[in-house]
Write a protein that holds these residues in place. Sequence first.
Motif, PDB file in Angstrom:
ATOM      1  N   LYS A  95      69.147  43.610  12.252  1.00  0.00           N
ATOM      2  CA  LYS A  95      69.288  43.667  10.795  1.00  0.00           C
ATOM      3  C   LYS A  95      68.552  42.567  10.044  1.00  0.00           C
ATOM      4  O   LYS A  95      68.263  42.713   8.852  1.00  0.00           O
ATOM      5  CB  LYS A  95      70.773  43.633  10.434  1.00  0.00           C
ATOM      6  CG  LYS A  95      71.518  44.889  10.860  1.00  0.00           C
ATOM      7  CD  LYS A  95      72.912  44.939  10.268  1.00  0.00           C
ATOM      8  CE  LYS A  95      73.585  46.268  10.578  1.00  0.00           C
ATOM      9  NZ  LYS A  95      74.929  46.381   9.956  1.00  0.00           N
ATOM     10  N   HIS A  96      68.211  41.447  10.750  1.00  0.00           N
ATOM     11  CA  HIS A  96      67.694  40.309   9.994  1.00  0.00           C
ATOM     12  C   HIS A  96      66.416  39.683  10.543  1.00  0.00           C
ATOM     13  O   HIS A  96      65.836  38.841   9.854  1.00  0.00           O
ATOM     14  CB  HIS A  96      68.775  39.227   9.885  1.00  0.00           C
ATOM     15  CG  HIS A  96      69.997  39.674   9.152  1.00  0.00           C
ATOM     16  ND1 HIS A  96      70.026  39.854   7.789  1.00  0.00           N
ATOM     17  CD2 HIS A  96      71.242  40.006   9.608  1.00  0.00           C
ATOM     18  CE1 HIS A  96      71.238  40.261   7.423  1.00  0.00           C
ATOM     19  NE2 HIS A  96      71.986  40.360   8.503  1.00  0.00           N
ATOM     20  N   SER A  97      65.963  40.035  11.743  1.00  0.00           N
ATOM     21  CA  SER A  97      64.719  39.429  12.218  1.00  0.00           C
ATOM     22  C   SER A  97      63.535  40.098  11.532  1.00  0.00           C
ATOM     23  O   SER A  97      63.597  41.261  11.129  1.00  0.00           O
ATOM     24  CB  SER A  97      64.596  39.558  13.738  1.00  0.00           C
ATOM     25  OG  SER A  97      64.296  40.887  14.102  1.00  0.00           O
ATOM     26  N   HIS A  98      62.443  39.360  11.400  1.00  0.00           N
ATOM     27  CA  HIS A  98      61.295  39.868  10.627  1.00  0.00           C
ATOM     28  C   HIS A  98      60.682  41.112  11.258  1.00  0.00           C
ATOM     29  O   HIS A  98      60.048  41.919  10.579  1.00  0.00           O
ATOM     30  CB  HIS A  98      60.241  38.774  10.449  1.00  0.00           C
ATOM     31  CG  HIS A  98      59.591  38.320  11.724  1.00  0.00           C
ATOM     32  ND1 HIS A  98      58.615  39.043  12.371  1.00  0.00           N
ATOM     33  CD2 HIS A  98      59.807  37.208  12.484  1.00  0.00           C
ATOM     34  CE1 HIS A  98      58.228  38.401  13.454  1.00  0.00           C
ATOM     35  NE2 HIS A  98      58.934  37.294  13.563  1.00  0.00           N
ATOM     36  N   TYR A 147      72.543  41.192  14.638  1.00  0.00           N
ATOM     37  CA  TYR A 147      71.837  40.350  13.667  1.00  0.00           C
ATOM     38  C   TYR A 147      70.330  40.374  13.894  1.00  0.00           C
ATOM     39  O   TYR A 147      69.546  40.281  12.939  1.00  0.00           O
ATOM     40  CB  TYR A 147      72.400  38.933  13.689  1.00  0.00           C
ATOM     41  CG  TYR A 147      73.621  38.814  12.800  1.00  0.00           C
ATOM     42  CD1 TYR A 147      73.519  38.294  11.521  1.00  0.00           C
ATOM     43  CD2 TYR A 147      74.860  39.280  13.219  1.00  0.00           C
ATOM     44  CE1 TYR A 147      74.628  38.222  10.681  1.00  0.00           C
ATOM     45  CE2 TYR A 147      75.974  39.229  12.397  1.00  0.00           C
ATOM     46  CZ  TYR A 147      75.856  38.695  11.130  1.00  0.00           C
ATOM     47  OH  TYR A 147      76.947  38.649  10.301  1.00  0.00           O
ATOM     48  N   ILE A 148      69.899  40.502  15.130  1.00  0.00           N
ATOM     49  CA  ILE A 148      68.467  40.631  15.407  1.00  0.00           C
ATOM     50  C   ILE A 148      67.912  41.890  14.748  1.00  0.00           C
ATOM     51  O   ILE A 148      66.874  41.872  14.082  1.00  0.00           O
ATOM     52  CB  ILE A 148      68.214  40.650  16.928  1.00  0.00           C
ATOM     53  CG1 ILE A 148      68.417  39.243  17.513  1.00  0.00           C
ATOM     54  CG2 ILE A 148      66.808  41.153  17.245  1.00  0.00           C
ATOM     55  CD1 ILE A 148      68.433  39.200  19.020  1.00  0.00           C
ATOM     56  N   TYR A 196      62.281  43.636  12.460  1.00  0.00           N
ATOM     57  CA  TYR A 196      63.089  44.844  12.297  1.00  0.00           C
ATOM     58  C   TYR A 196      63.710  45.025  10.915  1.00  0.00           C
ATOM     59  O   TYR A 196      64.153  46.116  10.578  1.00  0.00           O
ATOM     60  CB  TYR A 196      64.195  44.851  13.357  1.00  0.00           C
ATOM     61  CG  TYR A 196      63.667  44.676  14.756  1.00  0.00           C
ATOM     62  CD1 TYR A 196      62.648  45.489  15.235  1.00  0.00           C
ATOM     63  CD2 TYR A 196      64.150  43.663  15.583  1.00  0.00           C
ATOM     64  CE1 TYR A 196      62.128  45.309  16.500  1.00  0.00           C
ATOM     65  CE2 TYR A 196      63.632  43.483  16.856  1.00  0.00           C
ATOM     66  CZ  TYR A 196      62.623  44.316  17.311  1.00  0.00           C
ATOM     67  OH  TYR A 196      62.100  44.138  18.557  1.00  0.00           O
ATOM     68  N   VAL A 197      63.764  43.963  10.119  1.00  0.00           N
ATOM     69  CA  VAL A 197      64.389  44.078   8.812  1.00  0.00           C
ATOM     70  C   VAL A 197      63.612  45.084   7.958  1.00  0.00           C
ATOM     71  O   VAL A 197      62.389  45.169   8.020  1.00  0.00           O
ATOM     72  CB  VAL A 197      64.471  42.693   8.127  1.00  0.00           C
ATOM     73  CG1 VAL A 197      63.098  42.197   7.709  1.00  0.00           C
ATOM     74  CG2 VAL A 197      65.407  42.736   6.930  1.00  0.00           C
ATOM     75  N   ALA A 246      67.131  35.710  18.092  1.00  0.00           N
ATOM     76  CA  ALA A 246      68.342  35.394  17.322  1.00  0.00           C
ATOM     77  C   ALA A 246      68.096  34.211  16.392  1.00  0.00           C
ATOM     78  O   ALA A 246      68.563  34.195  15.245  1.00  0.00           O
ATOM     79  CB  ALA A 246      69.507  35.108  18.260  1.00  0.00           C
ATOM     80  N   GLU A 275      65.286  33.347  14.997  1.00  0.00           N
ATOM     81  CA  GLU A 275      64.486  33.832  13.869  1.00  0.00           C
ATOM     82  C   GLU A 275      65.341  34.643  12.907  1.00  0.00           C
ATOM     83  O   GLU A 275      65.212  34.530  11.685  1.00  0.00           O
ATOM     84  CB  GLU A 275      63.321  34.670  14.399  1.00  0.00           C
ATOM     85  CG  GLU A 275      62.174  34.858  13.418  1.00  0.00           C
ATOM     86  CD  GLU A 275      62.462  35.945  12.405  1.00  0.00           C
ATOM     87  OE1 GLU A 275      62.047  35.799  11.247  1.00  0.00           O
ATOM     88  OE2 GLU A 275      63.122  36.934  12.766  1.00  0.00           O
ATOM     89  N   ALA A 276      66.259  35.456  13.447  1.00  0.00           N
ATOM     90  CA  ALA A 276      67.118  36.299  12.608  1.00  0.00           C
ATOM     91  C   ALA A 276      68.066  35.466  11.753  1.00  0.00           C
ATOM     92  O   ALA A 276      68.482  35.899  10.677  1.00  0.00           O
ATOM     93  CB  ALA A 276      67.910  37.266  13.475  1.00  0.00           C
TER      94      ALA A 276
END
Length: 410
Positions: free
Chosen positions: A195-198, A192-193, A200-201, A73, A75-76
Amino acid sequence: MTTPFRIFSEINELEKVIVHRPGKEIENLSPEYMEELLFDDIPNLRIAQREHDEFVKALSSKGAEVVYLTDMATEALKEEHVRKKFITEYLHSSLKHLRYDSGIYYSLEEFLVSKPPAELVETVISGVRRNEVNVKSEYLMAEMINHDFPFYLDPLPNMYFTRDPAAIIGESISLNLMDQKARKNETLFLKYIVKHSHDYVNKDIPIIYDKDDGFPIEAGDILILSPDVIAIGISARTSPHAIEKLFRNLRTLKTGFKKVIAIQIPKKRAFMHLDTVFTQVDIDKFTIHPTVMKIAAEMDIYILQENKDGEIEVEKRNDLTKTLKECLALEELTLIPVGDGQAIEAAREQWNDGSNTFALAPGTIITYDRNYVTNDTLRAHGINVIEVPSSELARGRGGPRCMTMPLKRK
């Protein structure tokens, strides 16, 4: 594009899993608010953390990668615009009853925006006490009346049960609508993890169910039995509407899953989710609560599948063993009773999640050490049992499966 997720089994060799080490949120439990926050007792945090560390060692003992939800989280949320979006969504969800009190809302927003990512994650999980932030409410009388409640933002003490807010199903993810108010915000972290962590984005991960879909479902009720078959409990926390909607989404996205076995379980505290009364420990072996075992031939079971015309149909069944053997193409199947089927032992060890096992590989599972009667019974059936200490972790009413969200299995 292949997603970074892969769960087509409850028991295949574990490769990657998310956990959450209990933190300051446990210290925000008090006797007056335990029930509201879904606890029956207050764990000793220091001992619970040591026990969780031993649990993580057991998870990684066969080579699996263990990642922490707080790290993911953090990182995200490293980008400022993402943090602000998260804070807005979190506050709107948490302050519905105070949404029109802009004084409280903007004071909390300013308080949270000022924090770097790691501290922000820790703060929202721990909760925000009223004495931690200077707030000027627009409504003086309301602020005086509510002053006895110690939090502006409630703590999330159930967060160490990472299983429930989301589930990997095949290569997709279900972002669940939690049934209880105390847990509704937990799903937001996984959203948010993803959709926005490196990691998984931009991976185009299929979302098979969304918390905005309107019906509660929790992953403790979702068991991935094979690449074709999912079992889902109709429980106090998961509605039949959500199960059917999930199945329709699975078919629409062509995930490969062909059947859902919906199993109705008693709506009781000790039977919170399907995985509190029933888990898979080997290809043809399952743990089961003796109360469920007694009614296994006369349960309410529903098989959801497509007919030859591609339309969804529902078939009602009653016999759990026959249904599992049919759907999983098993000639034989063993149900292993908690507490060796003895009334007192079963009730005691079921209360401490004797059925809630977690498989590292077929026939190798993690259990709580306190459930020694059940553990000996499992060993007698050829299961390799790895015990972890549990005097404090068990006070949250969740076991090893509850404390894991698997991301990949072989």
